[in-house]
Motif scaffolding. Sequence first.
Motif, PDB file in Angstrom:
ATOM      1  N   ARG A 372       0.919  -1.170   0.034  1.00  0.00           N
ATOM      2  CA  ARG A 372      -0.053   0.153   0.112  1.00  0.00           C
ATOM      3  C   ARG A 372       0.818   1.205  -0.058  1.00  0.00           C
ATOM      4  O   ARG A 372       0.377   2.328  -0.435  1.00  0.00           O
ATOM      5  N   LEU A 373       2.190   1.125   0.144  1.00  0.00           N
ATOM      6  CA  LEU A 373       2.844   2.234   0.276  1.00  0.00           C
ATOM      7  C   LEU A 373       4.377   1.713  -0.772  1.00  0.00           C
ATOM      8  O   LEU A 373       4.931   0.771  -0.351  1.00  0.00           O
ATOM      9  N   ILE A 374       4.609   2.676  -1.553  1.00  0.00           N
ATOM     10  CA  ILE A 374       5.843   2.424  -2.418  1.00  0.00           C
ATOM     11  C   ILE A 374       6.854   3.788  -2.165  1.00  0.00           C
ATOM     12  O   ILE A 374       6.083   4.929  -2.436  1.00  0.00           O
ATOM     13  N   ILE A 375       8.021   3.623  -1.734  1.00  0.00           N
ATOM     14  CA  ILE A 375       9.115   4.593  -1.453  1.00  0.00           C
ATOM     15  C   ILE A 375      10.018   4.482  -2.639  1.00  0.00           C
ATOM     16  O   ILE A 375      10.515   3.373  -2.769  1.00  0.00           O
ATOM     17  N   ILE A 376      10.186   5.429  -3.322  1.00  0.00           N
ATOM     18  CA  ILE A 376      11.590   5.344  -4.337  1.00  0.00           C
ATOM     19  C   ILE A 376      12.566   6.495  -3.499  1.00  0.00           C
ATOM     20  O   ILE A 376      12.298   7.688  -3.625  1.00  0.00           O
ATOM     21  N   ASP A 377      13.676   5.716  -3.353  1.00  0.00           N
ATOM     22  CA  ASP A 377      14.849   6.671  -2.441  1.00  0.00           C
ATOM     23  C   ASP A 377      15.986   6.373  -3.099  1.00  0.00           C
ATOM     24  O   ASP A 377      16.765   5.221  -2.818  1.00  0.00           O
ATOM     25  N   SER A 378      16.599   7.237  -4.087  1.00  0.00           N
ATOM     26  CA  SER A 378      16.078   8.472  -4.542  1.00  0.00           C
ATOM     27  C   SER A 378      15.839   8.291  -5.900  1.00  0.00           C
ATOM     28  O   SER A 378      16.353   7.782  -6.608  1.00  0.00           O
ATOM     29  N   LEU A 379      15.009   9.477  -6.439  1.00  0.00           N
ATOM     30  CA  LEU A 379      14.909   9.622  -7.917  1.00  0.00           C
ATOM     31  C   LEU A 379      16.066  10.084  -8.406  1.00  0.00           C
ATOM     32  O   LEU A 379      16.337   9.594  -9.604  1.00  0.00           O
ATOM     33  N   ASN A 380      16.939  10.455  -7.748  1.00  0.00           N
ATOM     34  CA  ASN A 380      18.422  10.777  -8.380  1.00  0.00           C
ATOM     35  C   ASN A 380      19.252   9.429  -8.808  1.00  0.00           C
ATOM     36  O   ASN A 380      19.803   9.543  -9.973  1.00  0.00           O
ATOM     37  N   GLY A 381      19.055   8.471  -8.072  1.00  0.00           N
ATOM     38  CA  GLY A 381      19.668   7.367  -8.245  1.00  0.00           C
ATOM     39  C   GLY A 381      18.908   6.576  -9.406  1.00  0.00           C
ATOM     40  O   GLY A 381      19.354   6.050 -10.083  1.00  0.00           O
ATOM     41  N   TYR A 382      17.464   6.729  -9.269  1.00  0.00           N
ATOM     42  CA  TYR A 382      16.629   6.212 -10.341  1.00  0.00           C
ATOM     43  C   TYR A 382      17.068   6.833 -11.822  1.00  0.00           C
ATOM     44  O   TYR A 382      17.311   5.950 -12.807  1.00  0.00           O
ATOM     45  N   ASP A 429      12.397  18.515 -12.951  1.00  0.00           N
ATOM     46  CA  ASP A 429      11.313  18.951 -12.565  1.00  0.00           C
ATOM     47  C   ASP A 429       9.954  18.287 -12.543  1.00  0.00           C
ATOM     48  O   ASP A 429       9.555  17.608 -13.483  1.00  0.00           O
ATOM     49  N   LEU A 430       9.874  17.371 -11.306  1.00  0.00           N
ATOM     50  CA  LEU A 430       8.518  16.621 -11.135  1.00  0.00           C
ATOM     51  C   LEU A 430       7.584  17.145 -10.501  1.00  0.00           C
ATOM     52  O   LEU A 430       6.562  16.281 -10.059  1.00  0.00           O
ATOM     53  N   SER A 431       7.827  18.315  -9.929  1.00  0.00           N
ATOM     54  CA  SER A 431       6.605  18.884  -9.140  1.00  0.00           C
ATOM     55  C   SER A 431       5.092  18.661  -9.903  1.00  0.00           C
ATOM     56  O   SER A 431       4.209  18.613  -9.097  1.00  0.00           O
ATOM     57  N   TYR A 432       5.228  18.897 -11.048  1.00  0.00           N
ATOM     58  CA  TYR A 432       3.764  18.943 -11.885  1.00  0.00           C
ATOM     59  C   TYR A 432       3.213  17.610 -11.908  1.00  0.00           C
ATOM     60  O   TYR A 432       1.823  17.573 -12.075  1.00  0.00           O
ATOM     61  N   ILE A 433       3.868  16.467 -11.581  1.00  0.00           N
ATOM     62  CA  ILE A 433       3.122  15.355 -11.817  1.00  0.00           C
ATOM     63  C   ILE A 433       2.916  14.579 -10.461  1.00  0.00           C
ATOM     64  O   ILE A 433       2.486  13.425 -10.298  1.00  0.00           O
ATOM     65  N   SER A 434       3.494  15.362  -9.579  1.00  0.00           N
ATOM     66  CA  SER A 434       3.177  14.852  -7.965  1.00  0.00           C
ATOM     67  C   SER A 434       2.085  15.449  -7.341  1.00  0.00           C
ATOM     68  O   SER A 434       1.865  16.728  -7.641  1.00  0.00           O
ATOM     69  N   ASP A 435       1.286  15.073  -6.692  1.00  0.00           N
ATOM     70  CA  ASP A 435       0.058  15.477  -6.054  1.00  0.00           C
ATOM     71  C   ASP A 435       0.564  16.302  -4.896  1.00  0.00           C
ATOM     72  O   ASP A 435      -0.392  17.323  -4.914  1.00  0.00           O
ATOM     73  N   SER A 436       1.608  16.151  -3.989  1.00  0.00           N
ATOM     74  CA  SER A 436       1.755  16.852  -2.912  1.00  0.00           C
ATOM     75  C   SER A 436       3.348  16.961  -3.134  1.00  0.00           C
ATOM     76  O   SER A 436       4.173  16.183  -3.724  1.00  0.00           O
ATOM     77  N   VAL A 437       3.885  18.041  -2.779  1.00  0.00           N
ATOM     78  CA  VAL A 437       5.349  18.511  -2.611  1.00  0.00           C
ATOM     79  C   VAL A 437       5.662  19.301  -1.439  1.00  0.00           C
ATOM     80  O   VAL A 437       5.342  19.912  -0.831  1.00  0.00           O
ATOM     81  N   MET A 438       6.634  18.333  -0.714  1.00  0.00           N
ATOM     82  CA  MET A 438       7.324  19.024   0.613  1.00  0.00           C
ATOM     83  C   MET A 438       8.735  19.309   0.137  1.00  0.00           C
ATOM     84  O   MET A 438       9.510  18.758  -0.383  1.00  0.00           O
ATOM     85  N   LEU A 439       9.098  20.538   0.832  1.00  0.00           N
ATOM     86  CA  LEU A 439      10.419  21.084   0.537  1.00  0.00           C
ATOM     87  C   LEU A 439      11.205  21.217   1.972  1.00  0.00           C
ATOM     88  O   LEU A 439      10.608  21.598   3.013  1.00  0.00           O
ATOM     89  N   MET A 440      12.418  20.617   2.018  1.00  0.00           N
ATOM     90  CA  MET A 440      13.204  20.675   3.317  1.00  0.00           C
ATOM     91  C   MET A 440      14.467  21.336   3.073  1.00  0.00           C
ATOM     92  O   MET A 440      15.030  21.394   1.675  1.00  0.00           O
TER      93      MET A 440
END
Length: 527
Positions: A372-382, A429-440
Amino acid sequence: MNADNPFNAISSRITPPSTPRAATGISGLDEILGGGFPCHHLYLVQGDPGVGKTTLSLQFLLEGARQGETGLFITLSEGRDELNTVAASHGWSLEGIHVFELSAVEDSLDEKHHYTVFHPSEVELGAATRLLLDEVERVKPARVVLDSLSELRLLAQDPLRYRRQILAFKQYFSGKNCTVLMLDDNSETGDLQVQSLAHGVLLLKHDTPDYGTERRRLRVVKLRGARFRGGEHAFNIETGGLEVFPRLIAAEHHRPYQREVIKSGLPELDVLLGGGLEFGTSALIMGPAGVGKSTLTNLYARTITERDECATIFIFDETQETMFTRAAGLGIDLRGLVEKGNLTIHPVDPAQLAPDEFSHLVRAEVEENNARLIIIDSLNGYLNSMPGERFLIVQLHELLTYLAQQGVLTLLVMSQHGLMGSSMNSPLDLSYISDSVMLMRYFEHGGRVHQAISVLKKRSGSHEHTIHEFRMSPAGVEVGKPLEEYQGVMTGVPVYRGKSAMIENTHDQEASNSYINSAGHGEGTQP
């Protein structure tokens, strides 16, 4: 094939179920073909030497034998011993498969001359053809493999004679109700004459990147009278045969699910997110290296498993043991969750992966393990694991759409270039295909480096627009109060506009710094 398998629904949409099919025994290829090759026709399989044509054809014959059909392998280039060697390397036995080695029947080639050393190019085409057809009449096969057309092309010498011979083969085998695969090495220029005569054309090719393993792909060029899945599809040659990874089409996968908000375990973060994240959405977490992005995803993994549901983490940038150690230092027992069976961690080798293969791994976790939860860590490596891949962002968009339609919460981690300041940027830029964006972010205050978190976007509902401090220590993870009296926190060097200090150097803060200095790597590393 299991009736509950979603591939069955896909196949039924590609081709009418009443169409007789000759399955290849390769599940991914049969999915692409809509169940297999339409029976009683002649097909061309093209590809460079070593790409996997012979392995594919042997699987085709072995699948026929499993279904009680007689198979015949006609070899003009390889010997019987070579075929047995290929089969043995995959753990197969060719017992029950008829192998006709043209070079082994030298006594029948010419009534006046006997050859002690024989090569197909030395035989007149008519004599070779008669020997082939005589063997077909004797065996009466339902499936035939002819390897290879390159030798027939040499025997014919003249292009017109060669085309007539292929046409004669097509008409002959059609009358015998045979399904025929003709293998051809002529993939560079593409033999358009044979392609026009064949009922279908399957093209195999492989590319060699500057670093890492070669990438194999296949494409159905045509398949008369039947729908198929177009485009290129990745495949590997493994022990046991070809493993094909069909290109993901999100529109073909949808299952009903209940919309539900998932908490992070941190009340302040849930308030910041307007209550939490929802199943069927994706969230992008951006920030510099070590700021706490992976730790944030680990909190959600813990929450999901506490609900007795499954989560999967694909890690590109660190080892599994490093992840366990880092999380344990923050009070998150990932190792225990894995041992319990609710959490799966897949370390991914960046030099060995193709986009379709990664999508296949994700689908397996969702459809077979009910993640029910998929985490891709990280997109840079992908992204770095697939340099030069075109339309990679489109493939990622298709994957996120698929996960959303399966009711999966997807967390994407992306490291931005740089450590502090407003000049940090992302590889894409993947912000437009993501439903939520968190910035740290890191920021400086009182001679110390702190972390901050904010929510920039949430499609599924409202969220707070304030910036909060984010703290990590052996005591756990904390989200502080809004930094309302500071301006420029996201630039790294904020200006204080208030009357009282908003950030206190508490014992937890001291413990956090002690942990960071002792760890020396992973999340929480000081810049």
